[in-house]
Motif scaffolding. Sequence first.
Motif, PDB file in Angstrom:
ATOM      1  N   ASN A  20       5.140  -3.825 -11.269  1.00 35.27           N
ATOM      2  CA  ASN A  20       5.241  -4.644 -10.060  1.00 35.27           C
ATOM      3  C   ASN A  20       5.447  -6.107 -10.474  1.00 35.27           C
ATOM      4  O   ASN A  20       4.578  -6.959 -10.263  1.00 35.27           O
ATOM      5  CB  ASN A  20       3.989  -4.506  -9.197  1.00 35.27           C
ATOM      6  N   THR A  32       6.079  -5.272  -4.045  1.00 36.80           N
ATOM      7  CA  THR A  32       5.929  -3.892  -3.613  1.00 36.80           C
ATOM      8  C   THR A  32       7.077  -3.061  -4.162  1.00 36.80           C
ATOM      9  O   THR A  32       8.250  -3.407  -4.001  1.00 36.80           O
ATOM     10  CB  THR A  32       5.900  -3.826  -2.077  1.00 36.80           C
ATOM     11  N   ASP A  33       6.738  -1.971  -4.851  1.00 36.91           N
ATOM     12  CA  ASP A  33       7.701  -1.060  -5.476  1.00 36.91           C
ATOM     13  C   ASP A  33       8.530  -1.706  -6.580  1.00 36.91           C
ATOM     14  O   ASP A  33       9.599  -1.196  -6.941  1.00 36.91           O
ATOM     15  CB  ASP A  33       8.641  -0.443  -4.423  1.00 36.91           C
ATOM     16  N   GLN A  42      11.217   7.317  -9.698  1.00 31.61           N
ATOM     17  CA  GLN A  42      10.859   6.620 -10.938  1.00 31.61           C
ATOM     18  C   GLN A  42      11.381   7.301 -12.198  1.00 31.61           C
ATOM     19  O   GLN A  42      11.186   6.785 -13.302  1.00 31.61           O
ATOM     20  CB  GLN A  42       9.335   6.516 -11.044  1.00 31.61           C
ATOM     21  N   PHE A 102       3.552   2.276  -7.141  1.00 33.32           N
ATOM     22  CA  PHE A 102       4.772   2.553  -6.400  1.00 33.32           C
ATOM     23  C   PHE A 102       4.474   3.535  -5.274  1.00 33.32           C
ATOM     24  O   PHE A 102       3.623   4.422  -5.427  1.00 33.32           O
ATOM     25  CB  PHE A 102       5.849   3.142  -7.321  1.00 33.32           C
ATOM     26  N   SER A 103       5.181   3.385  -4.176  1.00 26.23           N
ATOM     27  CA  SER A 103       5.012   4.323  -3.071  1.00 26.23           C
ATOM     28  C   SER A 103       5.531   5.704  -3.476  1.00 26.23           C
ATOM     29  O   SER A 103       6.407   5.811  -4.347  1.00 26.23           O
ATOM     30  CB  SER A 103       5.757   3.810  -1.829  1.00 26.23           C
ATOM     31  N   SER A 112      13.026  -0.671  -4.731  1.00 25.66           N
ATOM     32  CA  SER A 112      13.161  -0.375  -3.302  1.00 25.66           C
ATOM     33  C   SER A 112      14.095  -1.366  -2.631  1.00 25.66           C
ATOM     34  O   SER A 112      14.302  -2.486  -3.104  1.00 25.66           O
ATOM     35  CB  SER A 112      11.791  -0.407  -2.609  1.00 25.66           C
ATOM     36  N   THR A 163       9.280   6.435  -3.909  1.00 21.19           N
ATOM     37  CA  THR A 163      10.059   5.659  -4.864  1.00 21.19           C
ATOM     38  C   THR A 163      10.423   6.521  -6.070  1.00 21.19           C
ATOM     39  O   THR A 163       9.545   7.044  -6.761  1.00 21.19           O
ATOM     40  CB  THR A 163       9.266   4.429  -5.357  1.00 21.19           C
TER      41      THR A 163
END
Length: 352
Positions: free
Chosen positions: A128, A133-134, A118, A112-113, A138, A116
């Motif tokens: 994922n 992505t994320d 969590q 995760f970026s 997201s 993000t």
Amino acid sequence: MLDNLTKLTYQTFQQSKNYFGLAHKILSSQLRNLVHPTVVQMSNASPEVIVKLQNRLNQLLEADWQDAQKQIYPQSLLFDNSWEDFFRYYPMLCLDLPQMWERITQNRYQDFSPETYQEGYPNYYLQNFHHQTDGYLSDLSANLYDLQVEILFGGAANPMRRRILAPLKHGLQKFQGLPPRQLRILDVACGTGATLKLIRAAMPQASLFGTDLSPAYLRKANQLLCQNPGELPQLLQANAEELPYLDNYFHAVTSVFLFHELPASVRQTVIEQCFRVTKPGGVLIICDSIQMNDSPDLADMMDGFPKMFHEPYYRHYIADDLVERLEKVGFQDIEIQVHFLSKYFIAYKKEG
């Protein structure tokens, strides 16, 4: 004559979505081979399996057409497609592919970026899924999700979702003496609101509710559902393991494409929660992936699916006995249907 022409138009419309899905897969495969040639590819289906899949798809589309003819839902739903979202987000989907392939090559499944959020989510949810992505956390993921699912199923995602509408309306017949606005329907793990949108079209006056763990997906659901006439469904961020509703509150509960993304013990907990909030005489409808005993001829495809699309709980799901789980908590009169690549469990809570 008009019905025949409309049906031909519908079949052409669906076929065009199928062709687009195929074209995207070819394009993404060619790009992948240029950028990440080591990414594992799923084995090609045999000609026999392809024929069977096409026959299943044709049967699904025929069922979809027939339900519209029976006025279970408006015929306009057959042609519903968000072209605005398609033109806006398809380029973003292509731009996201290199990141997805990078995660696949490095086996990064909980990536995760930094921005993000969590905290507070169960660990099994921080995945994922589909190499997105994320994950589900997201706005980018929420914006791309429906397009990704349509591509995966060759344009058949909504026809599969619509298969819940006939048993839903049938299951609510015992409550037909109630004013329509007093009928309460909950969609568990409502995601971007696609299923709630279909239910609203079929039952314009019912009171609709939805829960999901992802704030981003709930934001997307609000955007989608605000475009429709009728009362806006009441959406809450909530874990399906702890539904924030009173006992015996809903006349019907639905859940679409959730259970294959849950660990086994959590599946049971969610079923218990669905039973708790369903009124005596009410109906629960689960739509999810086919299972191994439904389609042993598709075993190779089901075996490859969890690796190709990162579905860590899928292998257990396809061998799981959901009928036994439903009966264990008290559901009865369980009916099973299979349409294309989806399976449906229609279960009733015994009247008082």
